[in-house]
Design a protein around this motif. Structure first.
Motif, PDB file in Angstrom:
ATOM      1  N   THR A   1       0.827  -1.202   0.000  1.00  0.00           N
ATOM      2  CA  THR A   1       0.000   0.000   0.000  1.00  0.00           C
ATOM      3  C   THR A   1       0.864   1.256   0.000  1.00  0.00           C
ATOM      4  OG1 THR A   1      -1.781  -1.172   1.133  1.00  0.00           O
ATOM      5  CG2 THR A   1      -1.806   1.243   1.249  1.00  0.00           C
ATOM      6  N   LEU A   2       1.860   1.308   0.887  1.00  0.00           N
ATOM      7  CA  LEU A   2       2.744   2.477   0.939  1.00  0.00           C
ATOM      8  C   LEU A   2       3.513   2.661  -0.363  1.00  0.00           C
ATOM      9  CD1 LEU A   2       4.127   2.245   4.579  1.00  0.00           C
ATOM     10  CD2 LEU A   2       2.704   4.077   3.633  1.00  0.00           C
ATOM     11  N   GLU A   3       3.972   1.572  -0.936  1.00  0.00           N
ATOM     12  CA  GLU A   3       4.725   1.652  -2.197  1.00  0.00           C
ATOM     13  C   GLU A   3       3.842   2.199  -3.311  1.00  0.00           C
ATOM     14  OE1 GLU A   3       6.613   0.877  -5.869  1.00  0.00           O
ATOM     15  OE2 GLU A   3       4.772  -0.131  -5.272  1.00  0.00           O
TER      16      GLU A   3
ATOM     17  N   GLY B   1      11.959   5.977  -1.080  1.00  0.00           N
ATOM     18  CA  GLY B   1      12.618   4.789  -0.554  1.00  0.00           C
ATOM     19  C   GLY B   1      11.625   4.005   0.277  1.00  0.00           C
ATOM     20  N   ILE B   2      11.719   2.688   0.205  1.00  0.00           N
ATOM     21  CA  ILE B   2      10.817   1.843   0.986  1.00  0.00           C
ATOM     22  C   ILE B   2      11.573   0.583   1.381  1.00  0.00           C
ATOM     23  CG2 ILE B   2       9.805   0.730  -1.045  1.00  0.00           C
ATOM     24  CD1 ILE B   2       7.075   0.972   0.605  1.00  0.00           C
TER      25      ILE B   2
ATOM     26  N   VAL C   1       7.427  -1.081   8.246  1.00  0.00           N
ATOM     27  CA  VAL C   1       7.862  -0.679   6.912  1.00  0.00           C
ATOM     28  C   VAL C   1       8.495   0.700   7.021  1.00  0.00           C
ATOM     29  CG1 VAL C   1       7.104  -0.103   4.565  1.00  0.00           C
ATOM     30  CG2 VAL C   1       6.023  -2.006   5.793  1.00  0.00           C
ATOM     31  N   HIS C   2       9.641   0.860   6.375  1.00  0.00           N
ATOM     32  CA  HIS C   2      10.297   2.165   6.268  1.00  0.00           C
ATOM     33  C   HIS C   2       9.824   2.812   4.975  1.00  0.00           C
ATOM     34  CE1 HIS C   2      13.581   5.151   6.085  1.00  0.00           C
ATOM     35  NE2 HIS C   2      13.490   4.926   4.776  1.00  0.00           N
ATOM     36  N   ILE C   3       9.456   4.091   5.057  1.00  0.00           N
ATOM     37  CA  ILE C   3       9.091   4.853   3.861  1.00  0.00           C
ATOM     38  C   ILE C   3       9.788   6.200   3.931  1.00  0.00           C
ATOM     39  CG2 ILE C   3       6.942   5.703   4.948  1.00  0.00           C
ATOM     40  CD1 ILE C   3       7.251   4.959   1.200  1.00  0.00           C
ATOM     41  N   ASP C   4      10.338   6.640   2.801  1.00  0.00           N
ATOM     42  CA  ASP C   4      10.922   7.983   2.772  1.00  0.00           C
ATOM     43  C   ASP C   4      10.647   8.637   1.434  1.00  0.00           C
ATOM     44  OD1 ASP C   4      13.333   7.807   0.936  1.00  0.00           O
ATOM     45  OD2 ASP C   4      13.976   6.338   2.424  1.00  0.00           O
TER      46      ASP C   4
END
Length: 130
Positions: free
Chosen positions: A96-98, A109-110, A117-120
């Motif tokens: 979903t975040l991607e 970035g994920i 989950v890391h998201i930037d």
């Protein structure tokens, strides 16, 4: 508590060490969109001062560190519901975040981890806040 975005407060993005906070607008927008789709989300880590970043073993150029304009471009995210912090739920959060991040920018970035989950929004580096 200062409300930022639709679902989050600024305190949720604050450094656990110094309590400073300054998430980018794009990062908050991505997380708000994910929250609307998936339900309550928890920010494990976002803003990190240099001291806290070193303490947790963060990279010297981490997106969790404030950028030149003071904004932080990263968050480590999981579910509020601890029964969803594994397996297929975390994979759904990642997907979903991607998908959302891709709609906002080509440069993000994920990272998929065991229970978060890391998201930037690295495409914002050195850009003005406009």
């Amino acid at each position: 508590m200062a409300q930022i975005g639709k679902y989050f407060t600024s305190e949720e993005f604050a450094c656990s060490c110094c309590k400073k906070t300054a998430p980018s607008t794009r990062l908050v927008s991505i997380l708000d969109t994910a929250r609307a789709q998936l339900g309550p989300l928890r920010i494990n880590s976002s803003y990190r001062c240099v001291t806290h970043n070193a303490h947790v073993g963060g990279a010297a150029n981490s997106m969790h560190l404030p950028q030149d304009d003071g904004r932080v471009l990263a968050a480590d995210v999981t579910y509020v519901d601890s029964t969803k912090r594994h397996g297929e739920h975390i994979l759904r959060l990642y997907i979903t975040l991607e998908s959302i991040a891709r709609r906002f920018s080509e440069n993000y970035g994920i990272g998929l981890y065991g229970n978060f989950v890391h998201i930037d929004t690295r495409g914002e580096v050195n850009r003005s806040m406009a």
